[in-house]
Design an enzyme around this catalytic site. Sequence first.
Site, PDB file in Angstrom:
ATOM      1  N   ARG A 261       0.811  -0.906  -0.490  1.00  0.00           N
ATOM      2  CA  ARG A 261       0.217   0.318  -0.062  1.00  0.00           C
ATOM      3  C   ARG A 261       0.563   1.601   0.177  1.00  0.00           C
ATOM      4  NH1 ARG A 261      -4.923  -2.109   4.583  1.00  0.00           N
ATOM      5  NH2 ARG A 261      -4.881  -3.807   2.896  1.00  0.00           N
ATOM      6  N   ARG A 276       2.206   0.639  10.236  1.00  0.00           N
ATOM      7  CA  ARG A 276       2.271   1.030   8.512  1.00  0.00           C
ATOM      8  C   ARG A 276       2.727   0.794   7.962  1.00  0.00           C
ATOM      9  NH1 ARG A 276      -2.599   3.710   8.319  1.00  0.00           N
ATOM     10  NH2 ARG A 276      -2.934   4.216  10.403  1.00  0.00           N
ATOM     11  N   GLU A 348      -5.861  -1.260  15.329  1.00  0.00           N
ATOM     12  CA  GLU A 348      -6.814  -1.991  14.379  1.00  0.00           C
ATOM     13  C   GLU A 348      -5.526  -3.422  13.868  1.00  0.00           C
ATOM     14  OE1 GLU A 348      -7.918  -0.249  10.584  1.00  0.00           O
ATOM     15  OE2 GLU A 348      -7.753  -2.003   9.531  1.00  0.00           O
ATOM     16  N   SER A 351      -9.785  -6.937   9.900  1.00  0.00           N
ATOM     17  CA  SER A 351     -11.142  -5.777   9.224  1.00  0.00           C
ATOM     18  C   SER A 351     -11.821  -7.047   8.985  1.00  0.00           C
ATOM     19  CB  SER A 351     -10.937  -4.735   8.747  1.00  0.00           C
ATOM     20  OG  SER A 351     -11.646  -3.725   8.273  1.00  0.00           O
ATOM     21  N   ARG A 388       1.390  -6.406  11.962  1.00  0.00           N
ATOM     22  CA  ARG A 388       0.731  -6.397  13.791  1.00  0.00           C
ATOM     23  C   ARG A 388       0.457  -6.757  14.763  1.00  0.00           C
ATOM     24  NH1 ARG A 388      -3.467  -1.246  11.601  1.00  0.00           N
ATOM     25  NH2 ARG A 388      -1.964   0.146  10.600  1.00  0.00           N
TER      26      ARG A 388
END
Length: 414
Positions: A261, A276, A348, A351, A388
């Site tokens: 990403r 991130r 987070e 999801s 994560r």
Amino acid sequence: MIDLKLLQTDFETISKKLQRKNVPVVTIESLQSKNELLKKARSAFEEAQATQNEMSKLFGTYKREGKDISELKAKVDANKLKINRLQQEQREAEEVLSSLVMGIPNIPDDDVPDGKDEDDNVEIKKVLTPPEFTFVPKEHWELGEANTWIDFERGVKLAKSRFSVSFGMGARMERALINFMLDFNRDRGFVEVSVPELVNRRALEGTGQLPKFEDDLFKIEGEDLFLIPTAEVPLTNLFQDEILPAEELPVKMTGFTACFRKEAGSAGRDTRGMIRQHQFYKVEMVTIAKPEQSDKIFDEMVASASDMLTALELPHRQVRLCTGDLGFSASKTIDLEVWLPGQDSYREISSISNTRDFQARRAKIRYKEGKKNRLVHTLNGSSLAVGRTLVAIMENYQNEDGSITIPDVLKKYL
RNA sequence: GGACAGUUGGCAGAGUUGGUCGAAUGCACUGGUCUUGAAAACCAGCGAGGGUCAAACCUCCCAGGGUUCGAAUCCCUGACUGUCCGCCA
């Protein structure tokens, strides 16, 4: 893609629902009028075509019978000009509508709370209690470097910022986590699938990343290929353009891939550490289901990802996303947020979304129910983001001397 | 990367001197007859999208363009697949 027929039959309701996702009323009205325009253009074009087909048949008959065709030819030629004009109009109407509708997000479920951003998300429940530390818990980047698990500088050297390198036990932990996650999902009936990490434009349109979010993707120069931002893209698009037998549903899949990403628009957020990154590993679940199955499966997927965190003894909470935080393709989403003692907050880590028939309509994924072909529902969810998870383990399992205890469930994978 | 061949309905496979071809035939599938049941046999149905109350009608024979009154059929471009060569984990 939303169902334009719904707009025709119940404009008020659909309009209200879309407005919750900040779609302007004018856009919705435009959507409907453009659709009406297309329908008119199409029927005019088709009518002219029917005439042409009829005359062409006559033409053949006349020739065979040796009749004079000059008069007919004149009529046919005139009609042809008309057809060309009408076709052009139809195409333009199609293009206008399509570019508009492809940028309209999914309709949120009624139980999705209103809200502006992630601050308005609603906590459903907490699972496990955050650990009490007798010392001040460190953040993961400190622990990662101290234990030589993670090297952030050398990641930058090799690529650029937001890339990192895992070393020794850090790298082994990643691999152990991936295996643990895949086995865990397989035990719950998900078939393991290994897919391409580069996909074409069509696939990304199918799941909704394109055309709207091209800036978030890494594109291969000179090719119609992009690095996938999530395994959801290849896993869901496996069935694009297919009509599946009803008895094969639901299809439950799990897959491990790297994800890429650009994190455009995230400048300044989580610049430190591996929360991130431009590249990260993730184990994903995707289910293709009949509409009547999808709510139950959604709950199962949430439970499954949550149970995975519980098995790793990681405290977390389940959060219902509000309209403002809901993704483009989702009609509803529940996030799992893991407790990070070093950051003293929940972050987070998973999801889970139900897109209902939104992606199915774009990707043309259907199933056969009796004689009818109906759109499937597609669901996706992470279980889990590997980086994560490693972060969460480092922070939750840290000891006062800076060492990290290995979670019991991972021991057999190391 | 070079040379040649190909791409038709779930599958197999006709159709390439352009017209009545959305498309023969076989298999698979669905319903029926027969049978205690099954198999076999026989009869019928059986691609997709749009449109309609339902029809009519329109579109689709890899994709896009062209020739023609008319194209699965002719021409051009692209994608993909196969075979041989080159290269390679």
